[in-house]
Design a protein around this motif. Structure first.
Motif, PDB file in Angstrom:
ATOM      1  N   UNK A  16       0.666  -1.090  -0.017  1.00 28.30           N
ATOM      2  CA  UNK A  16      -0.085  -0.094   0.039  1.00 28.30           C
ATOM      3  C   UNK A  16       0.845   1.335   0.030  1.00 28.30           C
ATOM      4  N   UNK A  17       2.068   1.201   0.604  1.00 29.52           N
ATOM      5  CA  UNK A  17       2.951   2.300   0.595  1.00 29.52           C
ATOM      6  C   UNK A  17       3.568   2.700  -0.735  1.00 29.52           C
ATOM      7  N   UNK A  18       3.766   1.719  -1.477  1.00 29.60           N
ATOM      8  CA  UNK A  18       4.200   1.944  -2.845  1.00 29.60           C
ATOM      9  C   UNK A  18       3.113   2.736  -3.561  1.00 29.60           C
ATOM     10  N   UNK A  19       1.848   2.010  -3.536  1.00 31.89           N
ATOM     11  CA  UNK A  19       0.754   2.914  -4.346  1.00 31.89           C
ATOM     12  C   UNK A  19       0.720   4.253  -3.838  1.00 31.89           C
ATOM     13  N   UNK A  20       0.698   4.232  -2.300  1.00 29.76           N
ATOM     14  CA  UNK A  20       0.362   5.624  -1.660  1.00 29.76           C
ATOM     15  C   UNK A  20       1.361   6.682  -2.239  1.00 29.76           C
ATOM     16  N   UNK A  21       2.541   6.223  -2.036  1.00 32.62           N
ATOM     17  CA  UNK A  21       3.974   7.242  -2.400  1.00 32.62           C
ATOM     18  C   UNK A  21       3.505   7.749  -3.742  1.00 32.62           C
ATOM     19  N   UNK A  22       3.372   6.808  -4.875  1.00 30.92           N
ATOM     20  CA  UNK A  22       3.256   7.334  -6.146  1.00 30.92           C
ATOM     21  C   UNK A  22       2.419   8.118  -6.314  1.00 30.92           C
ATOM     22  N   UNK A  23       0.916   8.025  -5.751  1.00 34.65           N
ATOM     23  CA  UNK A  23      -0.170   8.841  -5.593  1.00 34.65           C
ATOM     24  C   UNK A  23       0.062  10.268  -4.956  1.00 34.65           C
ATOM     25  N   UNK A  24       0.775  10.176  -3.740  1.00 31.73           N
ATOM     26  CA  UNK A  24       1.017  11.314  -3.025  1.00 31.73           C
ATOM     27  C   UNK A  24       1.922  12.451  -3.865  1.00 31.73           C
ATOM     28  N   UNK A  25       2.916  11.585  -3.944  1.00 36.22           N
ATOM     29  CA  UNK A  25       3.944  12.569  -4.697  1.00 36.22           C
ATOM     30  C   UNK A  25       3.642  13.191  -6.135  1.00 36.22           C
ATOM     31  N   UNK A  26       2.589  12.441  -6.643  1.00 36.08           N
ATOM     32  CA  UNK A  26       1.946  13.075  -7.879  1.00 36.08           C
ATOM     33  C   UNK A  26       1.278  14.159  -7.710  1.00 36.08           C
ATOM     34  N   UNK A  27       0.443  13.934  -6.447  1.00 33.95           N
ATOM     35  CA  UNK A  27      -0.643  15.049  -6.181  1.00 33.95           C
ATOM     36  C   UNK A  27       0.149  16.399  -5.690  1.00 33.95           C
ATOM     37  N   UNK A  28       1.018  16.047  -4.959  1.00 35.07           N
ATOM     38  CA  UNK A  28       1.793  17.197  -4.267  1.00 35.07           C
ATOM     39  C   UNK A  28       2.638  17.740  -5.577  1.00 35.07           C
ATOM     40  N   UNK A  29       3.034  17.212  -6.531  1.00 32.32           N
ATOM     41  CA  UNK A  29       3.789  17.947  -7.647  1.00 32.32           C
ATOM     42  C   UNK A  29       2.699  18.552  -8.368  1.00 32.32           C
ATOM     43  N   UNK A  30       1.504  18.131  -8.877  1.00 32.69           N
ATOM     44  CA  UNK A  30       0.439  19.148  -9.186  1.00 32.69           C
ATOM     45  C   UNK A  30       0.255  20.380  -8.340  1.00 32.69           C
TER      46      UNK A  30
END
Length: 161
Positions: A16-30
């Motif tokens: 779950x952390x792997x999925x979360x990290x990718x999503x969280x980083x992408x959202x923060x980047x936006x």
């Protein structure tokens, strides 16, 4: 649907952390791209660096807590990440990321999650809950204000290019 349901904080798994990290980083980047006018690649680079600096040991990073959010019905409704530290001698909880999945929004889950966080904090002698919200996140601002989180410090800014 969610108004009478409890929200359960379930410790994240490595998967779950792997999925979360990718999503969280992408959202923060936006968010930083929109706020600061960075190129998408530069925003992603900064977001990735920031995430990895805050969580150098992933789920085992000291004083950081990452959860999947689950409704009483068993539905996976979102994610939550917060850290504990002290400022001015006061123990505080800082929410780095709280996201209710799109299909579960507008059902009261955000409010219920913040109530759970408050209970968690109070049980551990934590005196403050804080978070940062980008000004363009109107839904987040409304939720946080409704739950009693008021600005205690503000950064104002203006693009001049």
């Amino acid at each position: 649907a969610g108004l009478n349901q409890m929200v359960h904080l379930i410790t994240m798994s490595e998967a779950q952390l792997k999925t979360f990290a990718a999503h969280s980083i992408a959202g923060y980047a936006q968010d930083i791209e929109q706020t600061y006018g960075l190129t998408p690649s530069l925003a992603l680079e900064h977001a990735t660096e920031g995430f990895n600096e805050l969580l150098p040991d992933g789920l085992n990073t000291s004083d950081h807590h990452l959860f999947s959010l689950r409704a009483s019905s068993g539905e996976d409704i979102g994610v939550l990440w917060f850290g504990i530290d002290s400022a001015y001698g006061i123990k505080k909880l800082f929410i780095y990321d709280l996201e209710i999945h799109p299909q579960a929004r507008r059902c009261g889950h955000g409010k219920k999650t913040l109530e759970q966080v408050e209970r968690w904090a109070r049980a551990r002698g934590i005196k403050r809950i804080e978070l940062n919200v980008f000004a363009h996140n109107k839904a987040g601002l409304a939720l946080y204000r409704m739950c009693g989180l008021d600005p205690h410090e503000m950064t104002l800014g203006k693009r001049v290019d």
